[in-house]
Design an enzyme around this catalytic site. Sequence first.
Site, PDB file in Angstrom:
ATOM      1  NE  ARG A  58      -1.717   1.916   3.515  1.00  0.00           N
ATOM      2  CZ  ARG A  58      -1.393   1.222   4.601  1.00  0.00           C
ATOM      3  NH1 ARG A  58      -1.903   0.019   4.808  1.00  0.00           N
ATOM      4  NH2 ARG A  58      -0.556   1.717   5.496  1.00  0.00           N
ATOM      5  CE1 TYR A 106     -16.780  10.797 -15.377  1.00  0.00           C
ATOM      6  CE2 TYR A 106     -15.366  11.209 -13.482  1.00  0.00           C
ATOM      7  CZ  TYR A 106     -16.165  10.358 -14.221  1.00  0.00           C
ATOM      8  OH  TYR A 106     -16.346   9.068 -13.799  1.00  0.00           O
ATOM      9  CG  ASP A 159      -9.605  15.790 -15.609  1.00  0.00           C
ATOM     10  OD1 ASP A 159      -8.882  15.143 -16.383  1.00  0.00           O
ATOM     11  OD2 ASP A 159     -10.621  15.301 -15.066  1.00  0.00           O
ATOM     12  CE  LYS A 184     -12.647   7.648 -18.724  1.00  0.00           C
ATOM     13  NZ  LYS A 184     -12.423   7.619 -17.274  1.00  0.00           N
TER      14      LYS A 184
END
Length: 391
Positions: free
Chosen positions: A61, A114, A186, A211
Site C-alpha cells: 500500500r 466530468y 484535469d 482513458k
Amino acid sequence: MTDQESQHDPSRRFESFETLAIHAGQEPDALTGAVVPPIYQVSTYKQDGVGGLRGGYEYSRSANPTRTALEENLAALEGGRRGLAFASGLAAEDCLLRTLLVPGDHVVIPNDAYGGTFRLISKVAERWGVEWSVADTSDAAAVRAALRPRTKLVWVETPSNPLLGITDIAAMADIARTAGARLVVDNTFASPYLQQPLALGADVVVHSTTKYMGGHSDVIGGALVVGDAGLADELAFHQNAMGAVAGPFDAWLVLRGIKTLAVRMDRHSANATRVAELLAAHPKVTQVFYPGLPGHPGHEVAAKQMRAFGGMVSFRVAGGEEAAVAVCDRAELFTLGESLGGVESLIEHPGRMTHASAAGSALEVPGDLIRLSVGIEAVDDLLADLTRALA
C-alpha cells in the site's frame, strides 16, 4: 545523482516524449534483464533487521516496485517532480481534495466537467463542509467573479467533458496564483502527449489513466502529478493513509499502454478531425464541438497549448433527445458505451449516461448531445458508420 547513476536513468538522457514514454522509470530488471518491468504481485517485503528495508519497500500500500515505475514515468511525461498512481481517477481526485481542503474552503469548478467530479464535490465533499461555485473557465472575468476569500482550488478541464471547451491554462494559473489558490487541471482528454499543464503554470495535473494513458479499455486507474516537492509529500502521505492505490497489475497495464500513447494520440486526433469535418457538413447535425475546427471558440487557445486536438468529438442533432438516442442505437462500429480513450470507437448519450448526475444543475448537458470517443480504426469505416447512423 552521480555520473554513473545518470548513465542508467533514461529520463536524464532523453527529452523526447516518445522515448520517455517507453523508457522513463523502466530500466531492464536488475535480476533477470527483463526489458519490461515485472508485475510485483506482492503485499509485503523481507526486512534486513527491524526497519532495514531493501530498496525502500515494506508494504505494497505504501509502495510497490511496479507502481513506482508507473509513478516515475507519469512524472517524466508531465514534466513534474512526482507522480502518484491511484485505483481510479476519482480516487486521485478524492485524495487531492482531502489533502488540500478543510471545512469552509471553497472550490471553483467549471460549468462543463466530468459528471463524477461534479458528484464528488457536490455530493461528497460538500457534506463535510467544502463550498463550491460554478464558472465558465474559458472566461477569465467569470472565474474572477466566482473567487471567494477562502477559494483554495480553481478546477479546470481542458478540453472539457463533454462539450470540449478550452481554457487558457497560463491565464488561469495567473488568476489562481493572484487569489492565493492552486490551479488543478484535469488533463485526461488531452493526455500529456498533447498538453502539459505544469509547464503552463498549473499546480496539479489529474488523470483518469483508464482513458488514453491505458488506451485499451482494460484497466481502471488514476493519477496526480505535481511540480512542488512539499505538495508531493503531502499528497503521498494521504495516498498511503487513505489507501486507494493502483494495484501492481493495473499499474503494469497502464505502463504498457503509455508506451504507444504518442502514436495512438496522433491517430486519434487525425481520425477525430475527419469525423468532426463530416459532422459539421451534415444537415442533421446542428452543432459540433471539436477544438480542431477553426470555428470553435477555443480553437486559437487550443492550438497554442496543445500539440493536436485529441480524439473526442461531441455534437447535437436535429430532432431533440429522442433523435440523439436513436443515433446512438443505430451506430454499429461506434460501440454504445461509457468511458473513452480506448483504441475502439465509442458513442454515448451524456445526458442519460456519463452526466446523468449533473441533471438539474448548472452542469446539465443538452438532451440532443452525443459524445464520441473516436478510435484508431480506418477512418473511412468510421465515417460510413456515422453516416448510416444519422440517416
